[in-house]
Design a protein around this motif. Structure first.
Motif, PDB file in Angstrom:
ATOM      1  N   LEU A   3     -29.263  23.973   8.866  1.00  0.00           N
ATOM      2  CA  LEU A   3     -30.602  24.447   9.207  1.00  0.00           C
ATOM      3  C   LEU A   3     -31.614  23.302   9.288  1.00  0.00           C
ATOM      4  O   LEU A   3     -32.784  23.535   9.604  1.00  0.00           O
ATOM      5  CB  LEU A   3     -31.076  25.480   8.184  1.00  0.00           C
ATOM      6  N   GLY A   4     -31.163  22.079   8.993  1.00  0.00           N
ATOM      7  CA  GLY A   4     -32.044  20.922   9.079  1.00  0.00           C
ATOM      8  C   GLY A   4     -32.713  20.534   7.784  1.00  0.00           C
ATOM      9  O   GLY A   4     -33.481  19.558   7.748  1.00  0.00           O
ATOM     10  N   ASN A   5     -32.420  21.266   6.704  1.00  0.00           N
ATOM     11  CA  ASN A   5     -33.025  20.968   5.404  1.00  0.00           C
ATOM     12  C   ASN A   5     -32.080  20.063   4.603  1.00  0.00           C
ATOM     13  O   ASN A   5     -31.461  20.485   3.631  1.00  0.00           O
ATOM     14  CB  ASN A   5     -33.298  22.263   4.639  1.00  0.00           C
ATOM     15  N   THR A   6     -31.945  18.817   5.045  1.00  0.00           N
ATOM     16  CA  THR A   6     -30.938  17.936   4.453  1.00  0.00           C
ATOM     17  C   THR A   6     -31.231  17.594   2.999  1.00  0.00           C
ATOM     18  O   THR A   6     -30.301  17.411   2.206  1.00  0.00           O
ATOM     19  CB  THR A   6     -30.811  16.641   5.268  1.00  0.00           C
ATOM     20  N   ALA A   7     -32.489  17.520   2.612  1.00  0.00           N
ATOM     21  CA  ALA A   7     -32.828  17.202   1.220  1.00  0.00           C
ATOM     22  C   ALA A   7     -32.376  18.325   0.294  1.00  0.00           C
ATOM     23  O   ALA A   7     -31.739  18.081  -0.739  1.00  0.00           O
ATOM     24  CB  ALA A   7     -34.328  16.965   1.078  1.00  0.00           C
ATOM     25  N   ALA A   8     -32.694  19.565   0.665  1.00  0.00           N
ATOM     26  CA  ALA A   8     -32.272  20.712  -0.139  1.00  0.00           C
ATOM     27  C   ALA A   8     -30.751  20.834  -0.130  1.00  0.00           C
ATOM     28  O   ALA A   8     -30.136  21.132  -1.165  1.00  0.00           O
ATOM     29  CB  ALA A   8     -32.903  21.992   0.394  1.00  0.00           C
ATOM     30  N   GLY A   9     -30.133  20.576   1.024  1.00  0.00           N
ATOM     31  CA  GLY A   9     -28.680  20.640   1.105  1.00  0.00           C
ATOM     32  C   GLY A   9     -28.023  19.647   0.168  1.00  0.00           C
ATOM     33  O   GLY A   9     -27.053  19.969  -0.525  1.00  0.00           O
ATOM     34  N   ASP A  10     -28.561  18.420   0.124  1.00  0.00           N
ATOM     35  CA  ASP A  10     -28.012  17.395  -0.758  1.00  0.00           C
ATOM     36  C   ASP A  10     -28.169  17.800  -2.220  1.00  0.00           C
ATOM     37  O   ASP A  10     -27.247  17.637  -3.025  1.00  0.00           O
ATOM     38  CB  ASP A  10     -28.719  16.068  -0.507  1.00  0.00           C
ATOM     39  N   GLU A  11     -29.324  18.365  -2.569  1.00  0.00           N
ATOM     40  CA  GLU A  11     -29.554  18.775  -3.954  1.00  0.00           C
ATOM     41  C   GLU A  11     -28.614  19.892  -4.366  1.00  0.00           C
ATOM     42  O   GLU A  11     -28.099  19.907  -5.483  1.00  0.00           O
ATOM     43  CB  GLU A  11     -31.012  19.206  -4.131  1.00  0.00           C
ATOM     44  N   PHE A  12     -28.392  20.848  -3.480  1.00  0.00           N
ATOM     45  CA  PHE A  12     -27.462  21.932  -3.812  1.00  0.00           C
ATOM     46  C   PHE A  12     -26.038  21.395  -3.954  1.00  0.00           C
ATOM     47  O   PHE A  12     -25.285  21.838  -4.831  1.00  0.00           O
ATOM     48  CB  PHE A  12     -27.525  23.036  -2.753  1.00  0.00           C
ATOM     49  N   GLY A  13     -25.664  20.444  -3.091  1.00  0.00           N
ATOM     50  CA  GLY A  13     -24.332  19.863  -3.209  1.00  0.00           C
ATOM     51  C   GLY A  13     -24.141  19.138  -4.526  1.00  0.00           C
ATOM     52  O   GLY A  13     -23.105  19.284  -5.198  1.00  0.00           O
ATOM     53  N   ARG A  14     -25.135  18.359  -4.928  1.00  0.00           N
ATOM     54  CA  ARG A  14     -25.050  17.642  -6.197  1.00  0.00           C
ATOM     55  C   ARG A  14     -25.096  18.601  -7.393  1.00  0.00           C
ATOM     56  O   ARG A  14     -24.421  18.388  -8.402  1.00  0.00           O
ATOM     57  CB  ARG A  14     -26.185  16.621  -6.298  1.00  0.00           C
ATOM     58  N   THR A  15     -25.880  19.648  -7.253  1.00  0.00           N
ATOM     59  CA  THR A  15     -25.962  20.643  -8.332  1.00  0.00           C
ATOM     60  C   THR A  15     -24.631  21.366  -8.504  1.00  0.00           C
ATOM     61  O   THR A  15     -24.225  21.682  -9.624  1.00  0.00           O
ATOM     62  CB  THR A  15     -27.086  21.648  -8.033  1.00  0.00           C
ATOM     63  N   ALA A  16     -23.948  21.624  -7.397  1.00  0.00           N
ATOM     64  CA  ALA A  16     -22.624  22.251  -7.479  1.00  0.00           C
ATOM     65  C   ALA A  16     -21.672  21.394  -8.302  1.00  0.00           C
ATOM     66  O   ALA A  16     -20.939  21.902  -9.172  1.00  0.00           O
ATOM     67  CB  ALA A  16     -22.060  22.460  -6.074  1.00  0.00           C
ATOM     68  N   LEU A  17     -21.677  20.090  -8.054  1.00  0.00           N
ATOM     69  CA  LEU A  17     -20.813  19.177  -8.804  1.00  0.00           C
ATOM     70  C   LEU A  17     -21.213  19.128 -10.266  1.00  0.00           C
ATOM     71  O   LEU A  17     -20.350  19.145 -11.168  1.00  0.00           O
ATOM     72  CB  LEU A  17     -20.872  17.781  -8.190  1.00  0.00           C
ATOM     73  N   ALA A  18     -22.510  19.067 -10.537  1.00  0.00           N
ATOM     74  CA  ALA A  18     -22.994  18.980 -11.917  1.00  0.00           C
ATOM     75  C   ALA A  18     -22.659  20.250 -12.701  1.00  0.00           C
ATOM     76  O   ALA A  18     -22.254  20.189 -13.868  1.00  0.00           O
ATOM     77  CB  ALA A  18     -24.497  18.732 -11.927  1.00  0.00           C
ATOM     78  N   LEU A  19     -22.825  21.407 -12.063  1.00  0.00           N
ATOM     79  CA  LEU A  19     -22.528  22.672 -12.737  1.00  0.00           C
ATOM     80  C   LEU A  19     -21.042  22.777 -13.031  1.00  0.00           C
ATOM     81  O   LEU A  19     -20.638  23.209 -14.121  1.00  0.00           O
ATOM     82  CB  LEU A  19     -22.983  23.844 -11.879  1.00  0.00           C
ATOM     83  N   ASN A  20     -20.211  22.378 -12.088  1.00  0.00           N
ATOM     84  CA  ASN A  20     -18.772  22.442 -12.315  1.00  0.00           C
ATOM     85  C   ASN A  20     -18.361  21.526 -13.473  1.00  0.00           C
ATOM     86  O   ASN A  20     -17.497  21.880 -14.286  1.00  0.00           O
ATOM     87  CB  ASN A  20     -18.011  22.062 -11.049  1.00  0.00           C
ATOM     88  N   ARG A  21     -18.980  20.349 -13.563  1.00  0.00           N
ATOM     89  CA  ARG A  21     -18.691  19.455 -14.692  1.00  0.00           C
ATOM     90  C   ARG A  21     -19.133  20.095 -16.001  1.00  0.00           C
ATOM     91  O   ARG A  21     -18.427  20.009 -17.017  1.00  0.00           O
ATOM     92  CB  ARG A  21     -19.390  18.110 -14.492  1.00  0.00           C
ATOM     93  N   ALA A  22     -20.292  20.742 -15.995  1.00  0.00           N
ATOM     94  CA  ALA A  22     -20.786  21.403 -17.204  1.00  0.00           C
ATOM     95  C   ALA A  22     -19.851  22.536 -17.627  1.00  0.00           C
ATOM     96  O   ALA A  22     -19.683  22.803 -18.820  1.00  0.00           O
ATOM     97  CB  ALA A  22     -22.197  21.940 -16.971  1.00  0.00           C
TER      98      ALA A  22
END
Length: 245
Positions: free
Chosen positions: A185-204
């Protein structure tokens, strides 16, 4: 194991019988014996009364349709499952677009006063119905790639339920795919944050077996929009190494 379950044993231990038949249907599907898997699913569904078990079997059959190359049948299966998960099926393309817009809008409202990264430290979901719905939605999410109008609504519902009620083990995948949607959708900043949050949550959650597809999604489809290519390669390498382990 199925042959060892006599008629009387099935009557005495229905949960065991259900588990064995369900496992046999999935094993037959993965072994390429698709017709046999269909037959077993018919048999088990005819004797299954519990709603959560019916949903599980419907999801197995939907995956079977995908393996058979019957994409239309798989999409039909998803449309059949969604009302059981509290998702109203729109009647036309305009209604689909409106429903997806409403879902994404609600997520925006929920995150208006909090950083996306805080989702990685949110308390886990405890309501059985929510846990069941997130598991089922995550199971059908890959199938929606064959029907683009389904994808925003399904992934949006996973994210919304996870924010409103707390995450489960299936939420990181939903966050990663929602990150991909934001990139599209063109929201690359939000997309990057959600991607990183997915990794962080899985580690948690300490679920290393679920990390490779998250690393692959982030490294292969999201990361390079905001970071150097070398960083994306690191995530792709972690996906490869994690899958081998």
């Amino acid at each position: 194991a199925r042959d060892a379950l006599t008629a009387s044993a099935r009557a005495l231990d229905a949960p065991l019988s259900w588990e064995v038949h369900r496992a046999l249907a999935e094993a037959s599907m993965l072994a390429g014996r698709h017709q046999r898997s269909d037959e077993i699913l018919d048999e088990v569904l005819a004797h299954t009364c519990e709603h959560s078990q019916q949903l599980d079997l419907m999801a197995v059959r939907t995956r079977l349709r995908t393996l058979q190359g019957d994409h239309a049948g798989a999409v039909e299966g998803v449309l059949e499952i969604l009302p059981h998960l509290g998702v109203e099926v729109p009647e036309d393309d305009d209604a689909w677009q409106a429903a997806a817009g409403a879902e994404l809008g609600r997520i925006g409202e929920l995150l208006a006063d909090r950083p996306i990264s805080t989702l990685a430290s949110q308390s886990a979901a405890v309501e059985p119905k929510i846990i069941q719905r997130l598991a089922a939605l995550k199971g059908i999410l890959p199938i929606t790639a064959t029907a683009p109008k389904l994808f925003p609504l399904v992934v949006g519902r996973i994210v919304r339920l996870s924010i409103e009620h707390g995450p489960t083990e299936h939420s990181p995948y939903g966050y990663a795919m929602y990150g991909l949607l934001q990139v599209v959708l063109g929201n690359t900043a939000a997309g990057d944050e959600f991607g990183r949050t997915a990794l962080a949550l899985n580690r948690a959650q300490d679920l290393p077996a679920l990390e490779p597809p998250l690393q692959q999604t982030y490294g292969g489809l999201i990361c390079h929009w905001r970071h150097p290519y070398e960083v994306a390669l690191q995530h792709a390498w972690r996906a490869h190494q994690g899958a081998l382990q």
